[in-house]
Design a protein around this motif. Sequence first.
Motif, PDB file in Angstrom:
ATOM      1  N   UNK A 155       0.833  -1.209   0.000  1.00 23.07           N
ATOM      2  CA  UNK A 155       0.000   0.000   0.000  1.00 23.07           C
ATOM      3  C   UNK A 155       0.865   1.256   0.000  1.00 23.07           C
ATOM      4  N   UNK A 156       1.971   1.229   0.750  1.00 24.64           N
ATOM      5  CA  UNK A 156       2.893   2.366   0.767  1.00 24.64           C
ATOM      6  C   UNK A 156       3.434   2.620  -0.632  1.00 24.64           C
ATOM      7  N   UNK A 157       3.873   1.552  -1.304  1.00 28.10           N
ATOM      8  CA  UNK A 157       4.427   1.721  -2.650  1.00 28.10           C
ATOM      9  C   UNK A 157       3.387   2.282  -3.612  1.00 28.10           C
ATOM     10  N   UNK A 158       2.140   1.861  -3.457  1.00 27.80           N
ATOM     11  CA  UNK A 158       1.090   2.309  -4.376  1.00 27.80           C
ATOM     12  C   UNK A 158       0.569   3.710  -4.039  1.00 27.80           C
ATOM     13  N   UNK A 159       1.012   4.251  -2.898  1.00 29.70           N
ATOM     14  CA  UNK A 159       0.569   5.585  -2.499  1.00 29.70           C
ATOM     15  C   UNK A 159      -0.699   5.601  -1.678  1.00 29.70           C
TER      16      UNK A 159
END
Length: 199
Positions: A59-63
Amino acid sequence: MASYNQAIHLDPDFKAAYGGRAAAYRLRGDLDLAITDHDQVIRLDPQSAPAYFGRAMVHWQSGSLSQSLADFDEAGRLNPKSAYAVLWHEIVAKRSGQPSRLAEAATHLDMTKWPAPIVSLFLGALTPERVLSAADDADPKRRKAQVCEANFYTAELALQRGSAEDARQSLDLAAADCPKAFVESWAATVELKGLGARR
């Protein structure tokens, strides 16, 4: 990937295979599929702190910072002694404009062993130079791992402080030197791409 697929075909409840495949999807950039596999691990084992941590990273990587923060919350609740869940919660909370809970969370951590110096860095009790010094170790493998993490988390703190150039230098070191299996290796590459896009 073929081995994970075969393992899941033979045993549809094989949690480790879903977790491994999720990491492979994440590295390939197939973030929706990575989340689906983490979802499956959580369905099979709702108490799996690593699955929540892994999904939070995707989720962090996807924003999707609110979803990431919620998953780091759950990973920390399930394993309050995980310094990495605490550190990543702090990183995502700051990026989301949420208040820090690091000081309270740190009371549950063993502050006598690594990565305690990194937690102290984020608490303002150590400088980046002191953290790098603390990362030194007689065991070359342990030293490599700790220096990798020192560089990565120092960069994250620099980003919080608006020091993009300092962050880039430390991220370059982390991306080059971190063991490839470390989440910090992949995360450093993600952050460098983000910095490049903002130039």
